[in-house]
Scaffold this active site. Sequence first.
Site, PDB file in Angstrom:
ATOM      1  N   LYS A 224       0.847  -1.196   0.000  1.00  0.00           N
ATOM      2  CA  LYS A 224       0.000   0.000   0.000  1.00  0.00           C
ATOM      3  C   LYS A 224       0.884   1.249   0.000  1.00  0.00           C
ATOM      4  O   LYS A 224       1.887   1.297   0.724  1.00  0.00           O
ATOM      5  CB  LYS A 224      -0.903  -0.002   1.232  1.00  0.00           C
ATOM      6  N   ASP A 252      -0.436  -0.120  -4.473  1.00  0.00           N
ATOM      7  CA  ASP A 252      -1.869   0.174  -4.446  1.00  0.00           C
ATOM      8  C   ASP A 252      -2.082   1.487  -3.711  1.00  0.00           C
ATOM      9  O   ASP A 252      -1.781   1.585  -2.521  1.00  0.00           O
ATOM     10  CB  ASP A 252      -2.605  -0.964  -3.725  1.00  0.00           C
ATOM     11  N   GLU A 278      -2.176   0.242  -8.624  1.00  0.00           N
ATOM     12  CA  GLU A 278      -3.603  -0.031  -8.461  1.00  0.00           C
ATOM     13  C   GLU A 278      -4.330   1.210  -7.949  1.00  0.00           C
ATOM     14  O   GLU A 278      -3.837   1.883  -7.035  1.00  0.00           O
ATOM     15  CB  GLU A 278      -3.738  -1.187  -7.469  1.00  0.00           C
ATOM     16  N   GLU A 305     -11.976  -2.780  -8.083  1.00  0.00           N
ATOM     17  CA  GLU A 305     -12.636  -3.183  -6.836  1.00  0.00           C
ATOM     18  C   GLU A 305     -13.719  -2.195  -6.418  1.00  0.00           C
ATOM     19  O   GLU A 305     -14.630  -2.572  -5.700  1.00  0.00           O
ATOM     20  CB  GLU A 305     -11.599  -3.349  -5.720  1.00  0.00           C
ATOM     21  N   ASP A 328     -14.681  -7.721  -8.472  1.00  0.00           N
ATOM     22  CA  ASP A 328     -14.960  -7.898  -7.052  1.00  0.00           C
ATOM     23  C   ASP A 328     -16.237  -8.718  -6.931  1.00  0.00           C
ATOM     24  O   ASP A 328     -17.220  -8.426  -7.623  1.00  0.00           O
ATOM     25  CB  ASP A 328     -15.121  -6.531  -6.383  1.00  0.00           C
ATOM     26  N   HIS A 355      -9.945  -8.824  -7.187  1.00  0.00           N
ATOM     27  CA  HIS A 355      -9.704  -8.195  -5.886  1.00  0.00           C
ATOM     28  C   HIS A 355     -10.209  -9.120  -4.784  1.00  0.00           C
ATOM     29  O   HIS A 355     -11.298  -9.678  -4.894  1.00  0.00           O
ATOM     30  CB  HIS A 355     -10.481  -6.873  -5.823  1.00  0.00           C
TER      31      HIS A 355
HETATM   32 MG   LIG Z   1      -6.809  -2.414  -3.852  1.00  0.00          MG
END
Ligand SMILES: [Mg+2]
Length: 459
Positions: A224, A252, A278, A305, A328, A355
Amino acid sequence: MVKDPGRLVEIDVVDLRFPTSRSLDGSDAMHPDPDYSAAYVVLRTDIGDGLEGHGFAFTLGRGNEICVQAIRSLWPLLKGLVVDEVLADLGTVTRRLTSDSQLRWLGPEKGVVALATAALVNAMWDLRAKRAGLPLWKLLCGLSPEALVAEVDWRYLSDALTPDQALDLLRVRVPGKAAQEARLMESGLPAYTTSAGWLGYSDETVRARARDAVRDGFTYLKVKVGADLDDDIRRCAALREEIGPDRRLMIDANQRWDVGQAVEWIGHLARFDLHWVEEPTSPDDVLGLRAIREAVHPIGIAGGEHVQNRVVFKQLLAGSALDFCQIDACRVAGVGENIAILLLAARYGVPVCPHAGGVGLCEMVVHLAAFDAIAVRGEDPDRVVEYVDHLHEHFLDPVVVARGNYRLPDRPGYSTEIRPETLSRFRFPDGAYWAEDRGVSGQPGAATTTDADLEGAPT
Ligand SMILES: [Mg+2]
């Protein structure tokens, strides 16, 4: 006397919340304190065979009660319908849920009403697969191209993909399905892990978890980013050092940036040889995502997602805004709408990398990815399915990941069923966990909305 056919007679809807914010599992630049939660449905019939449909929508805690109420508001559209008729034509039944003349005003086909639709539709597909005695992926793979096309709501898609074109895509796969299924039973589906890189983890935790992931056989890791550039550079450097030059690293940003900011920030991280970025910006911003994609090439853009329905996916895919399509299981209208999105992705040659950061999403998306790999897109070296190692112990049919690959589920259903003891313990706010939590601390539980809780939340 004519015997009454079995009907859908009852649902239980449970506001289920897990206190993941306390360990910062799942934390990212926009969601620093998620309590992984499910608006959970148990769908019952009067057939007497003991089979129930289980489905849910995934949320981050506060607001889960709104999703629960939306499910209850949709339920009258299903109550009393004949089970065999419903399960034989889930495409029509799903459209009934998305098209109610009053409820559709809350969307249409987006937001809480779409999440609630997903929970109910997923429960119906779980029931269908259980009654067929098959795991969902195998049920889907056994349907004819014509039957699969009938599950899709084709409204708003014909300028990008027609039913006839979809039939052509699906028919190409038919001769090779058995061999591909046998191959996947042997090899599994490649997975990547996000569990090393939640934003709230310390550098030591990130490094330790990366080493664990490498030892466990993962060749793709995701971290992240997006809160602080210096932190991101340090963490990406640490991860690249731990995983070596040959494994793939993805980042992401969870929608954190504007377009220009995204291009600049990604430029600072490009030296770490990124496979994809992402959600660099708003999930609705087709033009912005395309602009970022063009600017950061050859780094890929991933997203999906938070994409609300097949119509937005159409724009992202036809508009060359995505390199990796992240379906998703719980955001769009369940299995049927995901069939539409898989077909669109196949039409535009974009690999689908589902996801699964949430509770139960791994359990579900492995079915959709297996279906894609066998009956829709077929073999694709770029298909990799997200894996997070949280909360699987609460499921009756938890995923199995070995040496970085998902095994294909073999129990009948959609792997959505949560253990009864979990439902009673984590039901919010009166389950044993939350009741004890209030008793011990004397304060409201972490998922209770208070002004104090909202301080520091993303705006
Ligand atoms: Mg994500």
